[in-house]
Design an enzyme around this catalytic site. Structure first.
Site, short mmCIF file in Angstrom:
data_model
loop_
_atom_site.label_atom_id
_atom_site.label_comp_id
_atom_site.label_asym_id
_atom_site.label_seq_id
_atom_site.Cartn_x
_atom_site.Cartn_y
_atom_site.Cartn_z
CD GLU A 58 3.38 11.73 5.98
OE1 GLU A 58 2.19 10.58 6.47
OE2 GLU A 58 4.22 11.49 5.61
CB CYS A 89 2.40 12.78 2.17
SG CYS A 89 1.44 10.86 2.36
ZN LIG Z 1 2.41 9.23 2.87
#
Ligand SMILES: [Zn+2]
Length: 146
Positions: A58, A89
């Site tokens: 990500e 993330c």
């Molecule tokens: Zn992550």
């Protein structure tokens, strides 16, 4: 006419990225970012190769998409990721103000839901897309590692 560009369609692209990670001996997580049915970023986990715990799929997809757009906010973008984002993330996705996040398998231990991490109020979440396929790849990887 049947719709081609479904959540499943793009999750398959993310799964393809996860398979590349798998072949490299990385934890198999893949991601793509889509705007207007066009993939503008593809990434997979590279924490081993880069010796960098922040090199999640990500994180790289966010940077790549922002570079493509020439803008820091991922307005009207959707992230497809094979595993539920972790709190790092989720934090980065918060800052990106991304419009939508679609993930496959849940991460019961280290996912943002368990950790209680807040996403941006503008962000829509969809979970469980191709969940079985995404989870199977993770299980196969950890079975090999043991
Ligand atoms: Zn992550």
């Amino acid at each position: 006419m049947e719709k081609i560009f479904t959540d499943e369609y793009f999750m398959k692209k993310a799964l393809f990225e996860a398979e590349i990670a798998f072949e490299k001996g990385e934890i198999p997580v893949g991601a793509v970012i889509v705007v207007d049915n066009k993939i503008i970023a593809r990434a997979h986990n590279l924490t081993e190769l880069l010796h960098d715990v922040t090199a999640h799929a990500e994180m790289q997809a966010i940077t790549s998409a922002a570079n493509y757009l020439g803008a820091k906010y991922l307005k009207d973008c959707t992230l497809y990721v094979t595993l539920e984002p972790c709190q790092m993330c989720a934090g980065a996705l918060y800052w990106s103000q991304i419009s939508k996040i679609v993930y496959g398998a849940s991460d019961e231990n280290r996912g943002f839901v368990k950790m209680g991490t807040q996403l941006h109020p503008k962000t829509t979440i969809v979970s469980g897309v191709l969940e079985k396929e995404c989870a199977l790849l993770m299980r196969a990887f950890f079975r090999l590692k043991r």
